[in-house]
Write a protein that holds these residues in place. Structure first.
Motif, short mmCIF file in Angstrom:
data_model
loop_
_atom_site.label_atom_id
_atom_site.label_comp_id
_atom_site.label_asym_id
_atom_site.label_seq_id
_atom_site.Cartn_x
_atom_site.Cartn_y
_atom_site.Cartn_z
N ARG A 1 0.87 -1.17 0.00
CA ARG A 1 0.00 0.00 0.00
C ARG A 1 0.91 1.22 0.00
O ARG A 1 1.99 1.19 0.58
CB ARG A 1 -0.92 0.04 1.24
N LEU A 2 0.44 2.29 -0.62
CA LEU A 2 1.23 3.51 -0.69
C LEU A 2 0.48 4.62 0.03
O LEU A 2 -0.72 4.82 -0.20
CB LEU A 2 1.45 3.92 -2.15
N ILE A 3 1.17 5.34 0.88
CA ILE A 3 0.58 6.45 1.60
C ILE A 3 1.43 7.68 1.30
O ILE A 3 2.62 7.71 1.64
CB ILE A 3 0.51 6.18 3.11
N VAL A 4 0.83 8.67 0.67
CA VAL A 4 1.54 9.91 0.33
C VAL A 4 1.37 10.88 1.49
O VAL A 4 0.25 11.25 1.83
CB VAL A 4 0.99 10.51 -0.98
N HIS A 5 2.49 11.26 2.07
CA HIS A 5 2.48 12.16 3.23
C HIS A 5 2.85 13.58 2.82
O HIS A 5 3.93 13.81 2.28
CB HIS A 5 3.50 11.69 4.29
N GLY A 6 1.96 14.49 3.11
CA GLY A 6 2.24 15.91 2.92
C GLY A 6 2.90 16.47 4.18
O GLY A 6 3.25 15.71 5.09
N PRO A 7 3.04 17.79 4.26
CA PRO A 7 3.77 18.41 5.37
C PRO A 7 3.23 18.08 6.76
O PRO A 7 4.01 17.81 7.68
CB PRO A 7 3.65 19.91 5.08
N GLU A 8 1.92 18.12 6.94
CA GLU A 8 1.36 17.85 8.27
C GLU A 8 1.60 16.41 8.69
O GLU A 8 1.95 16.13 9.84
CB GLU A 8 -0.14 18.16 8.29
N ALA A 9 1.39 15.48 7.77
CA ALA A 9 1.60 14.07 8.09
C ALA A 9 3.08 13.79 8.37
O ALA A 9 3.41 13.02 9.28
CB ALA A 9 1.11 13.20 6.94
N ARG A 10 3.97 14.43 7.60
CA ARG A 10 5.40 14.24 7.84
C ARG A 10 5.80 14.80 9.21
O ARG A 10 6.62 14.21 9.91
CB ARG A 10 6.22 14.87 6.72
N ALA A 11 5.21 15.91 9.61
CA ALA A 11 5.49 16.47 10.94
C ALA A 11 5.06 15.50 12.03
O ALA A 11 5.77 15.31 13.03
CB ALA A 11 4.80 17.82 11.11
N ARG A 12 3.89 14.86 11.83
CA ARG A 12 3.43 13.85 12.81
C ARG A 12 4.40 12.67 12.87
O ARG A 12 4.71 12.17 13.95
CB ARG A 12 2.03 13.37 12.46
N LEU A 13 4.89 12.22 11.71
CA LEU A 13 5.84 11.11 11.69
C LEU A 13 7.16 11.50 12.37
O LEU A 13 7.76 10.69 13.09
CB LEU A 13 6.11 10.64 10.26
N ALA A 14 7.60 12.73 12.16
CA ALA A 14 8.83 13.21 12.81
C ALA A 14 8.64 13.23 14.33
O ALA A 14 9.51 12.75 15.08
CB ALA A 14 9.21 14.59 12.30
N ASP A 15 7.49 13.76 14.79
CA ASP A 15 7.21 13.80 16.23
C ASP A 15 7.12 12.40 16.82
O ASP A 15 7.67 12.13 17.89
CB ASP A 15 5.91 14.55 16.50
N LEU A 16 6.45 11.50 16.11
CA LEU A 16 6.32 10.13 16.58
C LEU A 16 7.68 9.44 16.64
O LEU A 16 7.97 8.71 17.60
CB LEU A 16 5.36 9.34 15.68
N THR A 17 8.51 9.68 15.66
CA THR A 17 9.85 9.10 15.66
C THR A 17 10.64 9.56 16.88
O THR A 17 11.27 8.75 17.57
CB THR A 17 10.60 9.48 14.36
N ARG A 18 10.59 10.87 17.16
CA ARG A 18 11.34 11.41 18.30
C ARG A 18 10.78 10.88 19.63
O ARG A 18 11.53 10.41 20.48
CB ARG A 18 11.29 12.94 18.29
N SER A 19 9.47 10.97 19.80
CA SER A 19 8.89 10.60 21.10
C SER A 19 8.98 9.10 21.36
O SER A 19 9.40 8.68 22.44
CB SER A 19 7.44 11.09 21.22
N LEU A 20 8.60 8.31 20.39
CA LEU A 20 8.63 6.86 20.58
C LEU A 20 10.07 6.36 20.68
O LEU A 20 10.38 5.49 21.51
CB LEU A 20 7.90 6.19 19.42
N GLY A 21 10.94 6.92 19.86
CA GLY A 21 12.35 6.53 19.92
C GLY A 21 12.97 6.86 21.26
O GLY A 21 13.75 6.07 21.80
N ALA A 22 12.63 8.01 21.82
CA ALA A 22 13.16 8.39 23.14
C ALA A 22 12.64 7.43 24.21
O ALA A 22 13.41 7.00 25.09
CB ALA A 22 12.77 9.83 23.46
N GLN A 23 11.35 7.08 24.15
CA GLN A 23 10.78 6.12 25.11
C GLN A 23 11.51 4.78 25.05
O GLN A 23 11.66 4.11 26.05
CB GLN A 23 9.30 5.89 24.81
N LYS A 24 11.95 4.41 23.86
CA LYS A 24 12.58 3.11 23.66
C LYS A 24 14.10 3.16 23.87
O LYS A 24 14.79 2.18 23.69
CB LYS A 24 12.25 2.57 22.27
N GLY A 25 14.61 4.35 24.22
CA GLY A 25 16.02 4.48 24.54
C GLY A 25 16.95 4.55 23.34
O GLY A 25 18.15 4.27 23.46
#
Length: 188
Positions: A50-74
């Motif tokens: 499946r393909l999901i095209v991410h615009g600016p808002e979706a990419r910002a959410r992915l960036a935030d999720l990467t930072r927060s979840l990655g920090a939780q996981k050490g």
């Protein structure tokens, strides 16, 4: 024998997402890219992607999720910064999800490779159309929490790749290519 397609393939280079800018592909160009990118080997015609095209808002959410979840996981903070920055900037991101169809004679790994082929095809098509392409994955591609929160999927589904597309702001670096004598053997 030489051809423009062969010359392109022999000279192609990924364009780092951080070096991309606008303009971005138009809607019609993006549609052509995605159409061409999905013309890959697909045993059983299962379309296990499946393909999901991410615009600016979706990419910002992915960036935030990467930072927060990655920090939780050490995860290493410097690497997290680099991984999250791949979603930021003036480009678009296409998440190529590997969505294997279970209960068929086609092995899951073969279906995952089909999704990987879509990633490479998308990078190549973007570059053939004059844009830059960069295929990344990282820990997020397989992390159950990231997959659930970002895409509401679970294993065996995964992210085959995040393909970033934009206009190169500079010529990509030339990197060393494999020494074929070290990686190829011939069997009579």
């Amino acid at each position: 024998m030489s051809s423009p397609v062969l010359e392109f393939l022999l000279s192609r280079r990924s364009v780092p997402a951080r070096t991309m800018t606008g303009p971005l592909p138009s809607e019609a160009e993006l549609h052509s890219m995605l159409t061409a990118a999905t013309r890959v080997p697909d045993h059983g015609k299962l379309e296990p992607f499946r393909l999901i095209v991410h615009g600016p808002e979706a990419r910002a959410r992915l960036a935030d999720l990467t930072r927060s979840l990655g920090a939780q996981k050490g995860h290493d903070p410097e690497r997290l910064q680099k991984q999250s920055q791949a979603f930021e900037g003036e480009h678009l991101t296409v998440a190529v999800l590997s969505t294997p169809v279970t209960g068929t004679k086609v092995p899951v790994i073969e279906q995952q490779m089909t999704a990987g082929a879509v990633c490479l095809s998308l990078v190549n098509v973007a570059q053939a159309m004059g844009y830059g392409g960069h295929w990344l994955s990282s820990w997020m591609a397989l992390d159950p929490d990231f997959l659930s929160q970002a895409y509401d999927i679970e294993a065996p589904a995964m992210v085959a790749g995040f393909v970033h597309i934009g206009t190169p702001s500079r010529e990509p670096m030339v990197r060393p290519r494999p020494d074929l004598s070290k990686i190829i053997s011939y069997q009579p």
